[in-house]
Design a protein around this motif. Structure first.
Motif, PDB file in Angstrom:
ATOM      1  N   ASP A 227      -5.672  16.665  12.646  1.00 53.92           N
ATOM      2  CA  ASP A 227      -5.703  17.241  13.971  1.00 53.92           C
ATOM      3  C   ASP A 227      -5.460  18.607  13.901  1.00 53.92           C
ATOM      4  N   LYS A 228      -5.793  19.547  14.903  1.00 54.41           N
ATOM      5  CA  LYS A 228      -5.584  20.960  14.964  1.00 54.41           C
ATOM      6  C   LYS A 228      -4.562  21.286  15.854  1.00 54.41           C
ATOM      7  N   GLY A 229      -3.358  21.653  15.584  1.00 55.65           N
ATOM      8  CA  GLY A 229      -2.363  22.051  16.558  1.00 55.65           C
ATOM      9  C   GLY A 229      -2.174  23.415  16.467  1.00 55.65           C
ATOM     10  N   ASP A 230      -1.012  24.080  17.100  1.00 53.41           N
ATOM     11  CA  ASP A 230      -0.622  25.367  17.222  1.00 53.41           C
ATOM     12  C   ASP A 230      -0.365  26.122  15.717  1.00 53.41           C
TER      13      ASP A 230
ATOM     14  N   GLY B  55      -1.993  25.042  13.022  1.00 56.03           N
ATOM     15  CA  GLY B  55      -3.131  24.782  12.143  1.00 56.03           C
ATOM     16  C   GLY B  55      -3.393  23.337  12.005  1.00 56.03           C
ATOM     17  N   PHE B  56      -4.179  22.881  10.930  1.00 53.52           N
ATOM     18  CA  PHE B  56      -4.412  21.625  10.978  1.00 53.52           C
ATOM     19  C   PHE B  56      -3.357  20.885  10.283  1.00 53.52           C
ATOM     20  N   GLY B  57      -3.241  19.671  10.478  1.00 47.40           N
ATOM     21  CA  GLY B  57      -2.197  18.654  10.163  1.00 47.40           C
ATOM     22  C   GLY B  57      -2.571  17.291  10.089  1.00 47.40           C
ATOM     23  N   VAL B  58      -2.083  16.632   9.079  1.00 50.44           N
ATOM     24  CA  VAL B  58      -2.285  14.929   9.233  1.00 50.44           C
ATOM     25  C   VAL B  58      -1.112  14.465  10.318  1.00 50.44           C
ATOM     26  N   THR B  59      -1.519  13.966  11.483  1.00 47.50           N
ATOM     27  CA  THR B  59      -0.576  13.826  12.558  1.00 47.50           C
ATOM     28  C   THR B  59      -0.271  12.176  12.467  1.00 47.50           C
ATOM     29  N   ARG B  60      -1.325  11.461  12.132  1.00 46.57           N
ATOM     30  CA  ARG B  60      -1.140  10.052  12.384  1.00 46.57           C
ATOM     31  C   ARG B  60      -2.095   9.321  11.403  1.00 46.57           C
ATOM     32  N   ILE B  61      -1.289   8.047  10.826  1.00 43.39           N
ATOM     33  CA  ILE B  61      -2.198   7.061  10.112  1.00 43.39           C
ATOM     34  C   ILE B  61      -2.010   5.846  10.620  1.00 43.39           C
ATOM     35  N   ASP B  62      -3.134   4.993  10.906  1.00 47.67           N
ATOM     36  CA  ASP B  62      -3.248   3.874  11.501  1.00 47.67           C
ATOM     37  C   ASP B  62      -3.410   2.812  10.234  1.00 47.67           C
ATOM     38  N   LEU B  63      -2.684   1.828   9.997  1.00 45.00           N
ATOM     39  CA  LEU B  63      -2.721   0.916   9.085  1.00 45.00           C
ATOM     40  C   LEU B  63      -3.381  -0.279   9.782  1.00 45.00           C
ATOM     41  N   GLU B  64      -4.596  -0.905   9.252  1.00 42.91           N
ATOM     42  CA  GLU B  64      -4.945  -2.285   9.741  1.00 42.91           C
ATOM     43  C   GLU B  64      -4.996  -3.060   8.650  1.00 42.91           C
ATOM     44  N   SER B  65      -4.402  -4.398   8.934  1.00 44.92           N
ATOM     45  CA  SER B  65      -4.151  -5.292   7.704  1.00 44.92           C
ATOM     46  C   SER B  65      -4.601  -6.660   8.223  1.00 44.92           C
ATOM     47  N   VAL B  66      -5.311  -7.272   7.240  1.00 46.25           N
ATOM     48  CA  VAL B  66      -5.525  -8.693   7.686  1.00 46.25           C
ATOM     49  C   VAL B  66      -5.131  -9.501   6.156  1.00 46.25           C
ATOM     50  N   GLY B  67      -4.101 -10.454   6.220  1.00 52.97           N
ATOM     51  CA  GLY B  67      -3.657 -11.295   5.185  1.00 52.97           C
ATOM     52  C   GLY B  67      -4.080 -12.744   5.153  1.00 52.97           C
TER      53      GLY B  67
ATOM     54  N   PRO C 108       7.874  11.161   6.959  1.00 54.29           N
ATOM     55  CA  PRO C 108       8.336  12.388   7.561  1.00 54.29           C
ATOM     56  C   PRO C 108       7.555  13.534   8.472  1.00 54.29           C
ATOM     57  N   GLY C 109       6.063  13.552   8.197  1.00 56.55           N
ATOM     58  CA  GLY C 109       5.404  14.540   8.961  1.00 56.55           C
ATOM     59  C   GLY C 109       4.144  13.739   9.690  1.00 56.55           C
ATOM     60  N   ALA C 110       4.253  12.252   9.752  1.00 59.90           N
ATOM     61  CA  ALA C 110       2.912  11.616  10.476  1.00 59.90           C
ATOM     62  C   ALA C 110       3.478  10.313  11.068  1.00 59.90           C
ATOM     63  N   GLU C 111       2.947   9.998  11.887  1.00 57.29           N
ATOM     64  CA  GLU C 111       3.350   8.707  12.504  1.00 57.29           C
ATOM     65  C   GLU C 111       2.362   7.315  12.008  1.00 57.29           C
ATOM     66  N   ILE C 112       2.953   6.504  11.495  1.00 55.31           N
ATOM     67  CA  ILE C 112       2.398   5.322  10.923  1.00 55.31           C
ATOM     68  C   ILE C 112       2.528   4.050  11.874  1.00 55.31           C
ATOM     69  N   SER C 113       1.054   3.859  12.300  1.00 59.89           N
ATOM     70  CA  SER C 113       1.096   2.456  13.074  1.00 59.89           C
ATOM     71  C   SER C 113       0.698   1.423  12.220  1.00 59.89           C
ATOM     72  N   LEU C 114       0.881   0.195  12.616  1.00 60.61           N
ATOM     73  CA  LEU C 114       0.458  -1.016  11.858  1.00 60.61           C
ATOM     74  C   LEU C 114      -0.042  -1.963  12.801  1.00 60.61           C
ATOM     75  N   ASN C 115      -1.206  -2.552  12.502  1.00 53.70           N
ATOM     76  CA  ASN C 115      -1.677  -3.688  13.129  1.00 53.70           C
ATOM     77  C   ASN C 115      -1.929  -4.868  11.953  1.00 53.70           C
ATOM     78  N   ALA C 116      -1.109  -5.602  12.047  1.00 52.87           N
ATOM     79  CA  ALA C 116      -1.535  -6.627  10.703  1.00 52.87           C
ATOM     80  C   ALA C 116      -1.666  -7.983  11.597  1.00 52.87           C
ATOM     81  N   LYS C 117      -2.895  -8.752  11.032  1.00 53.71           N
ATOM     82  CA  LYS C 117      -3.062  -9.962  11.468  1.00 53.71           C
ATOM     83  C   LYS C 117      -3.229 -11.005  10.293  1.00 53.71           C
ATOM     84  N   LEU C 118      -3.140 -12.266  10.432  1.00 48.92           N
ATOM     85  CA  LEU C 118      -3.357 -13.438   9.688  1.00 48.92           C
ATOM     86  C   LEU C 118      -4.911 -13.687   9.981  1.00 48.92           C
ATOM     87  N   ALA C 119      -5.320 -13.919   8.873  1.00 51.32           N
ATOM     88  CA  ALA C 119      -6.878 -14.294   8.596  1.00 51.32           C
ATOM     89  C   ALA C 119      -6.984 -15.664   9.130  1.00 51.32           C
TER      90      ALA C 119
END
Length: 142
Positions: free
Chosen positions: A85-88, A90-102, A131-142
Motif C-alpha cells: 500500500d501507498k502511505g504518506d 511511500g509504499f510499504g507492506v502493511t498486511r499479510i493475510d494467511l489462509e491455510s487448510v489442513g 514488526p511492520g505488517a499486520e498478519i491475519s490468519l484464517n485456518a480451516k480443517l479440510a
C-alpha cells in the motif's frame, strides 16, 4: 545453519526497465518489472516472493506444531496475500493475510486453531515481518 542467498538484476529506469530474480540454488528464476509490481503485468515481484516465503514457512511450522502435539497432518496448504500500500511515507507492506487448510486426522477445531495461531506467531518469516505488517490468519480443517 546455512546462509540462504538470492540475487536480482535490474536494467533501465524504474518504469520502463526490467529485471530478473533468482534463488541461490537455482530453484527459482523469474522476470519482474514495474508493471508486474505495481500493475497487473507478467512476471513476479518482491511482494509475491515474500508471500511464497511466508506461506512455505508457515506451512512447515504448522506441520511441525501439529506433529509435536500428536496430530501428524496429511497436508497443510497455505496462501499468503501480501498487501503493498501507498502511505504518506511511500509504499510499504502493511498486511499479510494467511489462509491455510489442513487435513489433520483426529484433531478438533479448537486445538487446530490454537496450533495454527502458535505457528503464525513463531514461524521465522512471521517474526521477521510482524514488526511492520499486520498478519491475519484464517485456518480451516479440510
Amino acid at each position: 545453519m546455512p546462509i540462504r542467498t538470492a540475487s536480482a538484476r535490474w536494467e533501465g529506469n524504474l518504469t520502463e526497465g526490467s529485471g530478473t530474480v533468482k534463488t541461490g540454488k537455482g530453484g527459482y528464476q523469474g522476470n519482474y518489472s514495474f508493471k508486474s509490481r505495481f500493475e497487473e503485468g507478467e512476471g513476479t515481484n518482491p511482494e509475491e516472493l515474500i508471500a511464497a516465503a511466508h506461506a512455505g514457512c508457515f506451512s512447515m511450522a504448522f506441520s511441525k506444531g501439529l506433529a509435536d502435539a500428536g496430530f501428524t497432518p496429511t497436508s497443510v496448504e497455505t496462501t499468503a496475500k501480501v498487501h503493498l500500500d501507498k502511505g504518506d511515507a511511500g509504499f510499504g507492506v502493511t498486511r499479510i493475510d494467511l489462509e491455510s487448510v489442513g487435513d489433520v486426522p483426529g484433531i478438533d477445531d479448537a486445538k487446530f486453531q490454537e496450533l495454527a495461531e502458535a505457528a503464525k506467531e513463531n514461524c521465522p518469516i512471521s517474526k521477521l515481518l510482524k514488526p511492520g505488517a499486520e498478519i491475519s490468519l484464517n485456518a480451516k480443517l479440510a
